[in-house]
Design a protein around this motif. Structure first.
Motif, PDB file in Angstrom:
ATOM      1  N   PHE A 250      -5.951   3.602  10.292  1.00 38.74           N
ATOM      2  CA  PHE A 250      -6.678   3.904   9.053  1.00 38.74           C
ATOM      3  C   PHE A 250      -5.785   3.666   7.841  1.00 38.74           C
ATOM      4  CE2 PHE A 250      -7.744   6.832   5.622  1.00 38.74           C
ATOM      5  CZ  PHE A 250      -9.067   6.505   5.399  1.00 38.74           C
ATOM      6  N   GLY A 251      -4.556   4.190   7.876  1.00 42.77           N
ATOM      7  CA  GLY A 251      -3.657   4.047   6.743  1.00 42.77           C
ATOM      8  C   GLY A 251      -3.330   2.597   6.444  1.00 42.77           C
ATOM      9  N   LEU A 252      -2.995   1.823   7.486  1.00 45.28           N
ATOM     10  CA  LEU A 252      -2.662   0.418   7.280  1.00 45.28           C
ATOM     11  C   LEU A 252      -3.855  -0.358   6.733  1.00 45.28           C
ATOM     12  CD1 LEU A 252      -0.554  -0.366  10.492  1.00 45.28           C
ATOM     13  CD2 LEU A 252       0.281  -0.123   8.135  1.00 45.28           C
ATOM     14  N   THR A 253      -5.059  -0.055   7.244  1.00 53.34           N
ATOM     15  CA  THR A 253      -6.249  -0.788   6.804  1.00 53.34           C
ATOM     16  C   THR A 253      -6.572  -0.519   5.349  1.00 53.34           C
ATOM     17  OG1 THR A 253      -7.188  -0.717   9.038  1.00 53.34           O
ATOM     18  CG2 THR A 253      -8.702  -1.164   7.221  1.00 53.34           C
ATOM     19  N   VAL A 254      -6.692   0.747   4.988  1.00 56.94           N
ATOM     20  CA  VAL A 254      -7.172   1.081   3.653  1.00 56.94           C
ATOM     21  C   VAL A 254      -6.120   0.758   2.590  1.00 56.94           C
ATOM     22  CG1 VAL A 254      -6.418   3.512   3.614  1.00 56.94           C
ATOM     23  CG2 VAL A 254      -8.472   2.824   2.354  1.00 56.94           C
ATOM     24  N   VAL A 255      -4.854   1.033   2.881  1.00 55.84           N
ATOM     25  CA  VAL A 255      -3.812   0.680   1.913  1.00 55.84           C
ATOM     26  C   VAL A 255      -3.680  -0.839   1.822  1.00 55.84           C
ATOM     27  CG1 VAL A 255      -1.347   0.823   1.373  1.00 55.84           C
ATOM     28  CG2 VAL A 255      -2.550   2.839   2.225  1.00 55.84           C
ATOM     29  N   GLY A 256      -3.826  -1.514   2.952  1.00 56.40           N
ATOM     30  CA  GLY A 256      -3.668  -2.963   2.978  1.00 56.40           C
ATOM     31  C   GLY A 256      -4.699  -3.682   2.141  1.00 56.40           C
ATOM     32  N   THR A 478       3.886   1.580  -5.519  1.00 59.65           N
ATOM     33  CA  THR A 478       3.259   2.894  -5.687  1.00 59.65           C
ATOM     34  C   THR A 478       2.182   3.125  -4.638  1.00 59.65           C
ATOM     35  OG1 THR A 478       3.677   2.847  -8.069  1.00 59.65           O
ATOM     36  CG2 THR A 478       1.992   4.375  -7.284  1.00 59.65           C
ATOM     37  N   MET A 479       1.321   2.127  -4.415  1.00 59.00           N
ATOM     38  CA  MET A 479       0.258   2.282  -3.417  1.00 59.00           C
ATOM     39  C   MET A 479       0.832   2.518  -2.021  1.00 59.00           C
ATOM     40  SD  MET A 479      -2.898  -0.243  -4.283  1.00 59.00           S
ATOM     41  CE  MET A 479      -3.967   0.079  -5.681  1.00 59.00           C
ATOM     42  N   ILE A 480       1.881   1.789  -1.689  1.00 56.30           N
ATOM     43  CA  ILE A 480       2.500   1.966  -0.369  1.00 56.30           C
ATOM     44  C   ILE A 480       3.088   3.365  -0.240  1.00 56.30           C
ATOM     45  CG2 ILE A 480       4.390   1.189   1.116  1.00 56.30           C
ATOM     46  CD1 ILE A 480       3.910  -1.650  -0.026  1.00 56.30           C
ATOM     47  N   LEU A 481       3.765   3.829  -1.282  1.00 53.82           N
ATOM     48  CA  LEU A 481       4.383   5.161  -1.232  1.00 53.82           C
ATOM     49  C   LEU A 481       3.323   6.268  -1.165  1.00 53.82           C
ATOM     50  CD1 LEU A 481       7.334   4.781  -3.775  1.00 53.82           C
ATOM     51  CD2 LEU A 481       7.438   4.823  -1.274  1.00 53.82           C
ATOM     52  N   VAL A 482       2.237   6.102  -1.918  1.00 57.55           N
ATOM     53  CA  VAL A 482       1.155   7.099  -1.858  1.00 57.55           C
ATOM     54  C   VAL A 482       0.546   7.130  -0.459  1.00 57.55           C
ATOM     55  CG1 VAL A 482      -1.159   7.664  -2.704  1.00 57.55           C
ATOM     56  CG2 VAL A 482       0.625   7.007  -4.317  1.00 57.55           C
TER      57      VAL A 482
END
Length: 610
Positions: A250-256, A478-482
C-alpha cells in the motif's frame, strides 16, 4: 432466506486489486505529462487549475473505506434510522460547492494561491495567518494519514485469498505466549522464577495486548511486571506477515503514483475509485433486493431477526424507525448526536484542506455549479442503495458474530456472487473499492502535506528564490519521508482507527469553516480575527478530546478508550465551531479593520477598460 455461511475471498479479488494498483500507477504516469505542461508548483500541487465538473464532483465526495465498512455496519445494526444519520451528505454539494467553493475558487485566482495556507495568507495579507493555518493543516492531515495507512494494509489482508479476514477489524491476530516466546525471554536474561510464573499462560490466546498485560499483571509482582512486562508482551505479540506485506504494498503504491503525478494523480485515482464504488453498490443492490424478496419483505424480516437476536432491545421496531439504543443502555443515536453528525458530514467536507484545494483547482465557476448537481446525484446513488442493501443483508444474514457487523458488505458480496459466472471477479470489483477509496484519500493528503512543507515553509521562510528543480527535488523527498513516517507509525498499528478519522474530519471543520466564511463574505474580517477563529476552534476540539479520554464512558457513540467529551450530549464539532465563530467575530470587531485596497482587491470587480 439464504444460509449464513463462512465466506472466503478468492483469487479474483486479488486479481482485481492488482489491476487497481496497475491502473493507479498508469494514471500517475499520465498525470505527470499534464503537469509538465505548466509551472511545477501550479501543475504539481493544483493541476494547472484544470478540474472539470465531473472531476470536481466525484473527487470531493469525502468517501473513504468507511463507506463500504463503517457505514454499512451501522445500517445492519440499527436499520433505517441511519438514513437520518447520513442525511447531511445530501446537502454537502450545496454547502461545499455552492456556499463556499465558488468564492474560495475566485479568491485563489485573485491571489494566485497554490495551497490552503497560501490562500489565507494572501487573503488577509498576513504571514502569521498562513503559518497558523499550516500548523493545523499538518496536525489534522497527519492524523488522517496514519489512520488511512492502517486501513489500506487491512484491506490488503481482505483481498488475500483465504486470509480469513473480511472486514477492517481493529484486532489483528491473537496474543499468545508460545514456547518460542519463552526461549526469547531466556535469551533476554529474564529471571527463571519469572518465567516459571508465566507457565499457566503458555498456549493460551488473548484478544489484545491490553487483555494479555492485565493477565500477567495478576501473576507477577509489581516490581517484576514493571521490569519485564513490556518484554513479555513483545514475546507474545503476533507476527502478522499479511498485514505488514499489505502495509508495504500500500505504501509503495500510493506514495509512488502520487510522487509521479502529484495532484492530478490523486484526483484521477479518486475519480476512478468513485466509479468503481458506484458500480459495486449498483451490483449489490440488483442482487440483494430480489434475494431478500423485495424491500418490504426484507424490512419485515430484518425487524423479526433483530428482535429474535437482540430480545432486550428497547423497541423492536426501532430497527426500522426509532432511535438507536442498545440493550446495555448505550445510545447510538440520541437527538444530540443526530444533530452533531448532520453537522459533521456537512462541515467536514467544507473544512477539509484537501477539499478546499479541489475547488481551488476548478476550471471556472460554471464547472463548480455543474458539479453540485453531479455530486448530489452521486451521493443519492451511493447511500440510499447502501441502506437498502444492508436492510436486505440483515434479512439474509441475520446473526453476524458479536462485534463483526462491519463484515456485512464483504459477507453479502461473497454470498450473492458465489454462484454467478466470474463471481470471484465480481466480488473483487466490490471488495477492492474501499482500497481505491483509501488510496485516493491518502494520495490527496500527501499532496496537501507536501505542498504545505515545500511551499509554506521552505519557499516562504527558508529559500524564497528556490529554483524549480530545488522545489521539485524537495517535494519528492518530503513525500517519501511522509510515507516512511506513516509506515513506521503502523508497523505496530495504532488502535482506534475510526477515532483518528473523526478527529481529523471534525478538526478541519472547526478550524477552517468559520475562517473560510469570514474570508469569503465579510469585508470587515481581518488577520487577527481569522487567527483567533482558527485557534479557538482547533483548540476547543483538541481540549475536548483530551478531556474525554480521562472521563468515564458516557455510553454515547462508539466504544473506545480514546473519545471526545460529549458536553450536553453533543459532539465537539458544535462547540468548536461555536467557539470559532464567537471568538473570531469578537476579536475582529475589537481590532483594526483591514486595509481598503486589500478589501477592494478581494471583493470588488476590476474596472473595465474604456
Amino acid at each position: 432466506m439464504l444460509a449464513n455461511v463462512a465466506p472466503s475471498t478468492g483469487y479474483g479479488t486479488l486479481f482485481v486489486l492488482v489491476l487497481l494498483i496497475v491502473a493507479s500507477v498508469w494514471l500517475g504516469a499520465v498525470a505527470q505529462r499534464v503537469v509538465q505542461k505548466g509551472a511545477f508548483l501550479k501543475g504539481y500541487f493544483l493541476g494547472n487549475r484544470g478540474l472539470g465538473a465531473w472531476a470536481l464532483a466525484l473527487t470531493a465526495t469525502v468517501q473513504s473505506g468507511g463507506t463500504f465498512m463503517g457505514f454499512p455496519s451501522l445500517v445492519y445494526s440499527h436499520g433505517w434510522i441511519v438514513a437520518l444519520w447520513i442525511a447531511g451528505y445530501m446537502v454537502v454539494p450545496l454547502t461545499g460547492f455552492g456556499v463556499v467553493g465558488k468564492r474560495l475558487a475566485q479568491l485563489s485566482r485573485r491571489t494566485g494561491a497554490v495551497t490552503v495556507p497560501d490562500l489565507f495568507r494572501e487573503r488577509f495579507n498576513s504571514p502569521a495567518v498562513g503559518l497558523v493555518a499550516l500548523v493545523f493543516v499538518l496536525t489534522f492531515m497527519t492524523s488522517m494519514m496514519i489512520a488511512q495507512f492502517k486501513a489500506g494494509a487491512l484491506i490488503m489482508k481482505i483481498a488475500w485469498p483465504n486470509s480469513g479476514v473480511i472486514a477492517l477489524s481493529e484486532d489483528l491476530n491473537q496474543y499468545e505466549l508460545k514456547p518460542s516466546g519463552i526461549e526469547l525471554l531466556r535469551k533476554q536474561s529474564v529471571a527463571e522464577n519469572v518465567i516459571d510464573t508465566l507457565t499457566p499462560l503458555v498456549g493460551k490466546p488473548f484478544n489484545s495486548d491490553a487483555e494479555f498485560k492485565a493477565e500477567i499483571s495478576k501473576l507477577l509482582t509489581k516490581d517484576d511486571f514493571k521490569t519485564h512486562g513490556k518484554a513479555i508482551a513483545a514475546a507474545a505479540e503476533p507476527f502478522d506477515w499479511l498485514y505488514l506485506m499489505g502495509l508495504v504494498i500500500f505504501g509503495l503504491t500510493v506514495v509512488g503514483y502520487t510522487l509521479i503525478g502529484g495532484f492530478l494523480a490523486a484526483v484521477w485515482t479518486d475519480l476512478f475509485q468513485s466509479v468503481m464504488m458506484l458500480f459495486g453498490v449498483v451490483l449489490l443492490a440488483v442482487l440483494a433486493i430480489p434475494a431478500a424478496g423485495g424491500l418490504e419483505q426484507a424490512t419485515l424480516t430484518a425487524i423479526q431477526q433483530k428482535v429474535s437476536v437482540d430480545p432486550d432491545e428497547v423497541i423492536g421496531a426501532a430497527y426500522a424507525f426509532g432511535p438507536g439504543y442498545s440493550a446495555d443502555g448505550r445510545e447510538f443515536m440520541p437527538i444530540t448526536l443526530g444533530i452533531s453528525f448532520f453537522m459533521v458530514w456537512v462541515f467536514a467536507g467544507i473544512g477539509s484542506p484537501a477539499s478546499i484545494v479541489r475547488v481551488m483547482a476548478s476550471k471556472s465557476t460554471a464547472h463548480i455549479r455543474k458539479s453540485i448537481f453531479l455530486l448530489g446525484g452521486y451521493n443519492l446513488l451511493i447511500y440510499i442503495p447502501l441502506i437498502m442493501i444492508c436492510i436486505c443483508g440483515r434479512s439474509l444474514i441475520p446473526s453476524l458474530p458479536a462485534g463483526k457487523s462491519d463484515e456485512i458488505i464483504p459477507r453479502l458480496t461473497l454470498l450473492l456472487t458465489g454462484g454467478l459466472p466470474a463471481g470471484s471477479l465480481l466480488a473483487g470489483l466490490v471488495l477492492t473499492a474501499p482500497f481505491g477509496a483509501v488510496m485516493a484519500t491518502v494520495s490527496g493528503y500527501l499532496v496537501v502535506i507536501a505542498s504545505g512543507i515545500v511551499r509554506d515553509i521552505f519557499q516562504r521562510f527558508i529559500r524564497p528564490h528556490a529554483t524549480n528543480s530545488e522545489i521539485r527535488r524537495l517535494t519528492y523527498i518530503t513525500m517519501i519521508l511522509v510515507g516512511i513516517f506513516a509506515f513506521a507509525m503502523n508497523v505496530k498499528p495504532v488502535p482506534y482507527l475510526q477515532v483518528f478519522v473523526v478527529f481529523s474530519g471534525t478538526g478541519g471543520a472547526v478550524t477552517f469553516v468559520i475562517p473560510s466564511l469570514m474570508a469569503c463574505y465579510w469585508r470587515r474580517a481581518n488577520s487577527s480575527g481569522c487567527i483567533a477563529a482558527m485557534v479557538a476552534g482547533g483548540g476547543t476540539l483538541i481540549a475536548f478530546y483530551v478531556a474525554g479520554s480521562f472521563m468515564p464512558d458516557p455510553k454515547i457513540g462508539v466504544i473506545s478508550s480514546v473519545r471526545p467529551f460529549y458536553f450536553l450530549g453533543f459532539d465537539p464539532i458544535l462547540w468548536g465551531m461555536s467557539a470559532s465563530a464567537l471568538v473570531g467575530v469578537f476579536v475582529t470587531l475589537l481590532t483594526t479593520p483591514p486595509d481598503t485596497s486589500l478589501v477592494t482587491k478581494m471583493f470588488d470587480a476590476a474596472p473595465t477598460a474604456a
